[in-house]
Design a protein around this motif. Sequence first.
Motif, short mmCIF file in Angstrom:
data_model
loop_
_atom_site.label_atom_id
_atom_site.label_comp_id
_atom_site.label_asym_id
_atom_site.label_seq_id
_atom_site.Cartn_x
_atom_site.Cartn_y
_atom_site.Cartn_z
N ARG A 104 43.97 27.43 58.69
CA ARG A 104 44.04 26.22 57.98
C ARG A 104 43.90 26.25 56.43
O ARG A 104 44.92 25.62 55.04
CB ARG A 104 42.90 24.71 57.67
N ALA A 105 43.01 26.81 55.40
CA ALA A 105 43.26 27.25 54.02
C ALA A 105 44.20 27.90 53.83
O ALA A 105 45.18 27.10 52.26
CB ALA A 105 41.81 27.97 53.79
N VAL A 106 45.14 29.16 54.10
CA VAL A 106 46.36 29.16 53.75
C VAL A 106 47.36 29.30 53.70
O VAL A 106 48.33 28.81 52.59
CB VAL A 106 45.94 30.86 54.41
N ALA A 107 47.00 27.71 55.10
CA ALA A 107 48.53 27.12 55.57
C ALA A 107 48.90 26.14 54.21
O ALA A 107 49.60 25.99 53.39
CB ALA A 107 48.37 26.70 56.65
N ASP A 108 47.24 25.48 54.00
CA ASP A 108 47.73 24.75 52.60
C ASP A 108 47.52 25.00 51.33
O ASP A 108 48.36 25.03 50.64
CB ASP A 108 46.21 23.58 52.76
N LEU A 109 47.27 26.77 51.24
CA LEU A 109 47.68 28.06 49.40
C LEU A 109 48.42 27.47 49.49
O LEU A 109 49.87 27.69 48.63
CB LEU A 109 46.96 28.53 50.10
N ILE A 110 49.77 27.84 50.85
CA ILE A 110 51.89 28.34 50.71
C ILE A 110 52.47 27.33 50.26
O ILE A 110 52.61 27.01 49.96
CB ILE A 110 52.01 28.84 52.26
N LEU A 111 51.78 25.81 51.35
CA LEU A 111 52.49 24.01 50.89
C LEU A 111 51.67 24.16 49.38
O LEU A 111 52.71 23.46 48.36
CB LEU A 111 51.74 23.92 51.98
N ASP A 112 50.88 24.41 48.84
CA ASP A 112 50.58 23.46 47.63
C ASP A 112 51.77 25.26 46.39
O ASP A 112 52.06 23.83 45.64
CB ASP A 112 49.06 24.73 47.16
N ARG A 113 51.95 26.70 46.87
CA ARG A 113 52.23 27.52 45.76
C ARG A 113 53.38 27.58 45.87
O ARG A 113 54.37 27.84 45.40
CB ARG A 113 51.90 28.29 46.27
N ARG A 114 54.03 26.73 47.61
CA ARG A 114 55.79 27.47 47.76
C ARG A 114 56.01 25.56 48.28
O ARG A 114 56.40 25.17 49.39
CB ARG A 114 55.87 27.85 48.70
N PRO A 115 56.38 24.67 47.62
CA PRO A 115 57.39 23.08 47.35
C PRO A 115 58.05 23.45 48.32
O PRO A 115 58.56 22.41 48.21
CB PRO A 115 56.45 23.20 46.12
#
Length: 268
Positions: A206-217
Amino acid sequence: MPPTDANADSGPGPARPGAPVAPGAAARRGSAGPRADGAVTRRTPYAGFAVEDDDADCEDTLDLHLPADFLALFAGGTAHLLDQLPTWGTVVTRVGSFRLAPVRIDADLPLIHRWMNDPAVSEFWDLAGPRNRTEDHLRSQLDGDGRSVPCLGVLDGTPMSYWEIYRADLDPLARHYPARPHDTGVHVLVGGAADRGRGLGSALLRAVADLILDRRPACARIVAEPDLHNTPSVAAFLNAGFRFADEVELPGKRAALMIRDRVLREVL
């Protein structure tokens, strides 16, 4: 095809593994260039790029070559294919501070090689054996065009998991599902047996998925394709907010196509 997601141990949680199938050897991402075994290849159009597909069988290689003019669009080099992943930084999760650290062969190979030779991992990753087998797998990504980045997952300063973050829309996987531009794929294994079975896998997914969504608009979806036989991995993705989208037949396995949608981020 990339290796199967393995050992994203979820602890108790719902799983939708589908009909069990005998696990097969996961076919690995092919490297660019001519086939060393002399197999005949053909070039076919794929999303505007050139694809090499074995004429006899495509179990082991399917090389998608990004043309130079496409890569030239990314000022500063191919690191932009994944929006400068090495700079994504640390995130605070419910299980501790976590970051993705791109693999350094000299420092990290012994640890990753040991994990790959754990029977619980090798059943799905098919990278057990001598050290050079793991090294070749890592170098094929590190020496590539930047569409896949192998990383250690570092939790509270301790490396405890292995990740591959990749452009699913630029990967052979895109042949097997309706890919969209900037779809980002995830493979993961939790390395130590002591870290499995207590919910770390789903928390970090979940944390990595959120990180990807935050860093890859530009990325609207995160995708994964764990083996249907790998019930703990499927359950971990479900618990991390992914939805079961379909069953897909991939080289070496029948997989569960798991998708995490940006538009459903606050719901799942």
